[in-house]
Design a protein around this motif. Sequence first.
Motif, PDB file in Angstrom:
ATOM      1  N   PRO A 190      18.120 -59.393  98.869  1.00 37.75           N
ATOM      2  CA  PRO A 190      17.865 -59.103 100.283  1.00 37.75           C
ATOM      3  C   PRO A 190      17.528 -57.631 100.486  1.00 37.75           C
ATOM      4  O   PRO A 190      18.016 -56.755  99.747  1.00 37.75           O
ATOM      5  N   SER A 191      16.724 -57.341 101.483  1.00 39.26           N
ATOM      6  CA  SER A 191      16.263 -55.975 101.735  1.00 39.26           C
ATOM      7  C   SER A 191      17.414 -55.010 101.973  1.00 39.26           C
ATOM      8  O   SER A 191      17.307 -53.820 101.652  1.00 39.26           O
ATOM      9  N   TRP A 192      18.548 -55.513 102.519  1.00 38.61           N
ATOM     10  CA  TRP A 192      19.645 -54.601 102.838  1.00 38.61           C
ATOM     11  C   TRP A 192      20.322 -54.020 101.596  1.00 38.61           C
ATOM     12  O   TRP A 192      21.055 -53.037 101.683  1.00 38.61           O
ATOM     13  N   LEU A 193      20.056 -54.596 100.428  1.00 37.69           N
ATOM     14  CA  LEU A 193      20.659 -54.084  99.197  1.00 37.69           C
ATOM     15  C   LEU A 193      19.902 -52.886  98.620  1.00 37.69           C
ATOM     16  O   LEU A 193      20.383 -52.244  97.684  1.00 37.69           O
ATOM     17  N   PHE A 194      18.737 -52.580  99.172  1.00 43.49           N
ATOM     18  CA  PHE A 194      17.926 -51.496  98.635  1.00 43.49           C
ATOM     19  C   PHE A 194      17.969 -50.271  99.543  1.00 43.49           C
ATOM     20  O   PHE A 194      18.117 -50.378 100.758  1.00 43.49           O
ATOM     21  N   ASP A 195      17.797 -49.113  98.921  1.00 35.67           N
ATOM     22  CA  ASP A 195      17.586 -47.870  99.649  1.00 35.67           C
ATOM     23  C   ASP A 195      16.096 -47.794  99.979  1.00 35.67           C
ATOM     24  O   ASP A 195      15.248 -47.775  99.079  1.00 35.67           O
ATOM     25  N   ASN A 196      15.769 -47.752 101.277  1.00 37.30           N
ATOM     26  CA  ASN A 196      14.362 -47.761 101.686  1.00 37.30           C
ATOM     27  C   ASN A 196      13.549 -46.629 101.050  1.00 37.30           C
ATOM     28  O   ASN A 196      12.347 -46.762 100.823  1.00 37.30           O
ATOM     29  N   GLU A 197      14.222 -45.519 100.760  1.00 38.44           N
ATOM     30  CA  GLU A 197      13.520 -44.379 100.185  1.00 38.44           C
ATOM     31  C   GLU A 197      12.907 -44.710  98.833  1.00 38.44           C
ATOM     32  O   GLU A 197      11.909 -44.118  98.430  1.00 38.44           O
ATOM     33  N   HIS A 198      13.501 -45.647  98.105  1.00 36.63           N
ATOM     34  CA  HIS A 198      12.956 -46.017  96.805  1.00 36.63           C
ATOM     35  C   HIS A 198      11.568 -46.649  96.932  1.00 36.63           C
ATOM     36  O   HIS A 198      10.746 -46.548  96.016  1.00 36.63           O
ATOM     37  N   PHE A 199      11.299 -47.294  98.054  1.00 34.62           N
ATOM     38  CA  PHE A 199       9.964 -47.868  98.290  1.00 34.62           C
ATOM     39  C   PHE A 199       9.022 -46.818  98.869  1.00 34.62           C
ATOM     40  O   PHE A 199       7.831 -46.803  98.545  1.00 34.62           O
ATOM     41  N   ARG A 200       9.559 -45.951  99.697  1.00 33.54           N
ATOM     42  CA  ARG A 200       8.707 -44.937 100.320  1.00 33.54           C
ATOM     43  C   ARG A 200       8.201 -43.926  99.297  1.00 33.54           C
ATOM     44  O   ARG A 200       7.077 -43.433  99.398  1.00 33.54           O
ATOM     45  N   ASN A 201       9.048 -43.584  98.318  1.00 35.93           N
ATOM     46  CA  ASN A 201       8.595 -42.627  97.303  1.00 35.93           C
ATOM     47  C   ASN A 201       8.035 -43.314  96.063  1.00 35.93           C
ATOM     48  O   ASN A 201       7.802 -42.665  95.036  1.00 35.93           O
ATOM     49  N   LYS A 202       7.850 -44.662  96.145  1.00 36.87           N
ATOM     50  CA  LYS A 202       7.205 -45.458  95.096  1.00 36.87           C
ATOM     51  C   LYS A 202       8.047 -45.570  93.823  1.00 36.87           C
ATOM     52  O   LYS A 202       7.523 -45.934  92.761  1.00 36.87           O
ATOM     53  N   PRO A 232      14.070 -56.308 114.590  1.00 37.85           N
ATOM     54  CA  PRO A 232      14.617 -56.600 113.253  1.00 37.85           C
ATOM     55  C   PRO A 232      15.496 -55.470 112.755  1.00 37.85           C
ATOM     56  O   PRO A 232      15.398 -54.348 113.254  1.00 37.85           O
ATOM     57  N   PRO A 233      16.352 -55.739 111.777  1.00 38.80           N
ATOM     58  CA  PRO A 233      17.298 -54.724 111.313  1.00 38.80           C
ATOM     59  C   PRO A 233      16.578 -53.546 110.650  1.00 38.80           C
ATOM     60  O   PRO A 233      15.519 -53.709 110.052  1.00 38.80           O
ATOM     61  N   TYR A 234      17.168 -52.379 110.770  1.00 36.54           N
ATOM     62  CA  TYR A 234      16.521 -51.164 110.257  1.00 36.54           C
ATOM     63  C   TYR A 234      16.261 -51.239 108.750  1.00 36.54           C
ATOM     64  O   TYR A 234      15.306 -50.635 108.245  1.00 36.54           O
ATOM     65  N   TRP A 235      17.067 -52.010 108.014  1.00 39.82           N
ATOM     66  CA  TRP A 235      16.877 -52.036 106.560  1.00 39.82           C
ATOM     67  C   TRP A 235      15.646 -52.854 106.124  1.00 39.82           C
ATOM     68  O   TRP A 235      15.268 -52.814 104.969  1.00 39.82           O
ATOM     69  N   ASP A 236      15.026 -53.572 107.055  1.00 43.36           N
ATOM     70  CA  ASP A 236      13.804 -54.299 106.710  1.00 43.36           C
ATOM     71  C   ASP A 236      12.574 -53.394 106.672  1.00 43.36           C
ATOM     72  O   ASP A 236      11.516 -53.804 106.192  1.00 43.36           O
ATOM     73  N   ASN A 237      12.713 -52.183 107.162  1.00 45.41           N
ATOM     74  CA  ASN A 237      11.586 -51.249 107.175  1.00 45.41           C
ATOM     75  C   ASN A 237      11.496 -50.538 105.826  1.00 45.41           C
ATOM     76  O   ASN A 237      12.150 -49.518 105.596  1.00 45.41           O
ATOM     77  N   LEU A 238      10.687 -51.081 104.936  1.00 46.32           N
ATOM     78  CA  LEU A 238      10.602 -50.560 103.567  1.00 46.32           C
ATOM     79  C   LEU A 238       9.439 -49.570 103.383  1.00 46.32           C
ATOM     80  O   LEU A 238       9.221 -49.091 102.266  1.00 46.32           O
ATOM     81  N   THR A 239       8.726 -49.260 104.458  1.00 49.20           N
ATOM     82  CA  THR A 239       7.577 -48.356 104.316  1.00 49.20           C
ATOM     83  C   THR A 239       7.781 -47.087 105.123  1.00 49.20           C
ATOM     84  O   THR A 239       8.677 -46.989 105.934  1.00 49.20           O
TER      85      THR A 239
END
Length: 308
Positions: free
Chosen positions: A241-253, A301-308
């Motif tokens: 699920p998206s909530w298990l990830f740190d969004n920054e890991h997707f933003r910085n690739k 939607p929850p803030y953790w779904d924003n992966l970009t």
Amino acid sequence: MHLKAHRFFAMVAVTGSFSATARHFQVPASSVSRFIAALEREVGQQLLYRNTRAVKLTDAGQRYYVQIREVLELLDTANEDISGKVGDVRGLVRINAPVAFGHLHIVKLLDGLYRQYPDLTVELTVTDAFIDPVQEGADLTFRVGHLQDSGLIGRTLCDQRFVLCASAEYVQRYGKPAVPEDLQQHCCLVYKGTGGAQRWHFRRPGTEATTIIDVQGPLRSNNAQVLVEAALAGRGIVLFPSWLFDNEHFRNKTLVQLLPDWEGSVDATPSQIHLISPENRLRSQKVRRVWDYFLDAIGSPPYWDNLT
């Protein structure tokens, strides 16, 4: 027996500390000890085990705490109702959450809660067991997964959105899967709980047909965060699920999302995240305010779904 003695005892039961209770009520620790000793004499039972390292409830103390806790909560609710102090939010709120969800989100969200209500005290219990909120005395419970029918008041926060991903290093070495079936030729990091290793389900948005993949790889674990760390280290692909990830890991690739045109899950039916509470607890102004705070802070939607 003085009501203050019961409040002191209940706080010691929660904190396991005479000094923490004294700080909470802004009284000397000796006063807390004296009142509780008088309470023990009154009821004719030892309620607490005391030693130099910890304070714990005796069996009699545990039974007594469960009984008086409900009385104190009803009294607090009555005081709130009669005082009409809408902005006066103080006292103890008990929150239960799954371990990873509590560590990754609830602890961070508490900062904003304390800024809004500085006189509030939170007892946060994290466990992956499905507790009975009434029996355990939880005011608010975050539950991840399918919600069983109960007499509790529940609010669905969101559907769980699953993300298939791997590190940029892994993608550079092994490439990206084009369709779910390609995952059988990749290194997959698989969650294995009490029900066995998870199977990964994929479907195109707007369709009912599901492709189920029995994935294999170099690591299985009953801890999702272990598998996420392994993915970050380039060991393989994960589906969580998206909530298990740190969004920054997707933003910085650092992490790269895979099969973005497919919806993934580990269940045949979608699962949600819920916020639940016993009906009588939501009558309390402080519990209702904390409930509303979390709904607003998490968003829809929850803030953790924003992966970009």
